[in-house]
Design an enzyme around this catalytic site. Structure first.
Site, PDB file in Angstrom:
ATOM      1  N   ASN A   9      40.161  77.131  46.075  1.00  0.00           N
ATOM      2  CA  ASN A   9      40.499  78.554  46.030  1.00  0.00           C
ATOM      3  C   ASN A   9      41.155  78.811  44.679  1.00  0.00           C
ATOM      4  O   ASN A   9      42.302  78.453  44.463  1.00  0.00           O
ATOM      5  CB  ASN A   9      41.466  78.885  47.178  1.00  0.00           C
ATOM      6  CG  ASN A   9      42.019  80.298  47.086  1.00  0.00           C
ATOM      7  OD1 ASN A   9      41.529  81.114  46.297  1.00  0.00           O
ATOM      8  ND2 ASN A   9      43.024  80.595  47.892  1.00  0.00           N
ATOM      9  N   LYS A  11      42.063  81.493  43.329  1.00  0.00           N
ATOM     10  CA  LYS A  11      42.998  82.632  43.290  1.00  0.00           C
ATOM     11  C   LYS A  11      42.692  83.478  42.040  1.00  0.00           C
ATOM     12  O   LYS A  11      41.528  83.592  41.680  1.00  0.00           O
ATOM     13  CB  LYS A  11      44.450  82.140  43.355  1.00  0.00           C
ATOM     14  CG  LYS A  11      44.656  81.191  44.549  1.00  0.00           C
ATOM     15  CD  LYS A  11      46.078  80.851  44.841  1.00  0.00           C
ATOM     16  CE  LYS A  11      46.138  79.906  46.027  1.00  0.00           C
ATOM     17  NZ  LYS A  11      47.507  79.575  46.430  1.00  0.00           N
ATOM     18  N   HIS A  95      44.415  84.590  54.149  1.00  0.00           N
ATOM     19  CA  HIS A  95      45.213  83.709  53.287  1.00  0.00           C
ATOM     20  C   HIS A  95      46.663  84.201  53.257  1.00  0.00           C
ATOM     21  O   HIS A  95      46.915  85.404  53.318  1.00  0.00           O
ATOM     22  CB  HIS A  95      44.632  83.679  51.870  1.00  0.00           C
ATOM     23  CG  HIS A  95      45.269  82.624  51.035  1.00  0.00           C
ATOM     24  ND1 HIS A  95      46.458  82.828  50.382  1.00  0.00           N
ATOM     25  CD2 HIS A  95      44.920  81.339  50.796  1.00  0.00           C
ATOM     26  CE1 HIS A  95      46.805  81.699  49.766  1.00  0.00           C
ATOM     27  NE2 HIS A  95      45.888  80.787  50.003  1.00  0.00           N
ATOM     28  N   GLU A  97      48.687  84.620  50.944  1.00  0.00           N
ATOM     29  CA  GLU A  97      49.015  85.607  49.910  1.00  0.00           C
ATOM     30  C   GLU A  97      48.522  86.996  50.308  1.00  0.00           C
ATOM     31  O   GLU A  97      49.132  88.009  49.945  1.00  0.00           O
ATOM     32  CB  GLU A  97      48.451  85.141  48.560  1.00  0.00           C
ATOM     33  CG  GLU A  97      49.279  83.992  48.012  1.00  0.00           C
ATOM     34  CD  GLU A  97      48.504  82.899  47.322  1.00  0.00           C
ATOM     35  OE1 GLU A  97      47.404  83.156  46.823  1.00  0.00           O
ATOM     36  OE2 GLU A  97      49.019  81.760  47.284  1.00  0.00           O
ATOM     37  N   GLU A 167      47.628  76.323  56.416  1.00  0.00           N
ATOM     38  CA  GLU A 167      48.324  76.366  55.130  1.00  0.00           C
ATOM     39  C   GLU A 167      49.754  76.817  55.353  1.00  0.00           C
ATOM     40  O   GLU A 167      50.032  78.032  55.366  1.00  0.00           O
ATOM     41  CB  GLU A 167      47.619  77.336  54.178  1.00  0.00           C
ATOM     42  CG  GLU A 167      46.202  76.954  53.843  1.00  0.00           C
ATOM     43  CD  GLU A 167      45.775  77.513  52.498  1.00  0.00           C
ATOM     44  OE1 GLU A 167      45.379  76.729  51.635  1.00  0.00           O
ATOM     45  OE2 GLU A 167      45.881  78.741  52.289  1.00  0.00           O
ATOM     46  N   GLY A 173      51.717  76.141  46.578  1.00  0.00           N
ATOM     47  CA  GLY A 173      52.156  76.327  45.192  1.00  0.00           C
ATOM     48  C   GLY A 173      53.565  75.833  44.919  1.00  0.00           C
ATOM     49  O   GLY A 173      54.138  76.134  43.874  1.00  0.00           O
ATOM     50  N   SER A 213      49.695  72.493  48.200  1.00  0.00           N
ATOM     51  CA  SER A 213      50.101  71.427  47.260  1.00  0.00           C
ATOM     52  C   SER A 213      49.307  70.136  47.426  1.00  0.00           C
ATOM     53  O   SER A 213      49.852  69.038  47.241  1.00  0.00           O
ATOM     54  CB  SER A 213      51.608  71.156  47.370  1.00  0.00           C
ATOM     55  OG  SER A 213      52.337  72.314  46.980  1.00  0.00           O
TER      56      SER A 213
HETATM   57  P1  13P Z   1      48.137  75.168  46.161  1.00  0.00           P
HETATM   58  O1  13P Z   1      47.144  74.026  46.314  1.00  0.00           O
HETATM   59  O2  13P Z   1      48.259  75.649  44.763  1.00  0.00           O
HETATM   60  O3  13P Z   1      49.445  74.848  46.814  1.00  0.00           O
HETATM   61  O4  13P Z   1      47.517  76.414  46.977  1.00  0.00           O
HETATM   62  C1  13P Z   1      47.076  76.218  48.268  1.00  0.00           C
HETATM   63  C2  13P Z   1      46.345  77.417  48.709  1.00  0.00           C
HETATM   64  O5  13P Z   1      46.906  78.460  48.916  1.00  0.00           O
HETATM   65  C3  13P Z   1      44.881  77.307  48.859  1.00  0.00           C
HETATM   66  O6  13P Z   1      44.346  78.432  49.491  1.00  0.00           O
END
Ligand code: 13P
Length: 253
Positions: A9, A11, A95, A97, A167, A173, A213
């Site tokens: 992903n 982003k 997601h 976010e 997640e 992150g 992560s």
């Molecule tokens: P990270 O791998 O950067 O922690 O992000 C995970 C994520 O949100 C994947 O959708």
């Protein structure tokens, strides 16, 4: 037997050249392998070009979100049909976010799931608890609720087009990856919920990815957990050096 599914992903990262350079490396690396499923999720504007670049490969292309409506006066939105039209076969929905930065609730996520399935897109449905919810021992309530609400009205046949991604918000992150035990407990719980809503057999066929992560140095341990069927990766999916080892994560066993 569930095949591992490794998804990147991106982003709101990468631009045309860096995106195409990355997918060229992934394409070369994956070749004709069929022991792992791989997908990338570029920003909307690159879905078309990335899908063209990956045509003929085994790597799928998806989008990071879609509108719950099929068409109309929804400025700034992108429909599931438009995504399918440019070569996307998947979409990430719910997601963290989207939920926490843009305020998407379970009902909207569920409408998006139906909108995507209606147009033939497969779905990665994300669930996850915040740190406060975990500390308050609300993890199962939160992720179970997100799962059942997100899947409301989804038929057994359509469940086969859905991957669940666990997640935990506190792991996204942050560099603070869930332990194998934490991921294992959450995944087993989610599979149990799926078994209750559908059947044990369908729950057994549904892949549940871990996200948060994931890096080359922790992927092996996560993929060894029996209920962890792959990962949904943010930061480490942006560079071949860190994404390609994740594709090989299960081989390290
Ligand atoms: P990270 O791998 O950067 O922690 O992000 C995970 C994520 O949100 C994947 O959708």
């Amino acid at each position: 037997m569930r095949k591992p599914f490794i998804a990147g992903n991106w982003k709101m990262n990468l631009e045309r050249k860096s995106a195409l350079d990355l997918v060229a490396r992934i394409k070369e690396h994956v070749g004709a392998r069929d022991d792992v499923d791989v997908a990338v999720f570029p920003p909307f504007v690159y879905v078309d070009e990335v899908a063209r670049a990956l045509r003929g490969s085994k790597i799928a292309v998806g989008a990071q979100n879609c509108c719950d409506e099929p068409h109309g006066a929804f400025t700034g939105e992108i429909s599931a049909a438009q995504l399918a039209d440019v070569g996307a076969t998947l979409v990430i929905l719910g997601h963290s976010e989207r939920r926490h930065v843009y305020g998407e609730g379970n009902e909207l996520v569920n409408r998006k799931v139906h909108a995507a399935l209606d147009k033939g897109l497969a779905v990665i449905l994300c669930v996850g608890e915040t740190l406060e919810q975990r500390q308050a021992k609300q993890t199962e309530k939160v992720i179970g609720g997100q799962l059942t609400a997100g899947l409301a009205g989804v038929s057994a046949r359509d469940l086969l087009k859905i991957t669940i991604a666990y997640e935990p918000v506190w792991a996204i992150g942050t560099g603070q990856v869930a332990t194998a035990k934490q991921a294992g407990e959450a995944h087993a719980y989610l599979r149990g919920v799926l078994g209750g809503v559908y059947t044990d057999s369908l729950a057994d066929q549904t892949r549940i990815q871990y996200g948060g992560s994931v890096k080359p140095d922790n992927v092996k341990e996560l993929l060894l957990v029996p209920d962890v069927d792959g990962c949904l990766v943010g930061g480490a999916s942006l560079k071949a050096e860190t994404f390609l080892p994740l594709i090989d994560g299960r081989r390290m066993r």
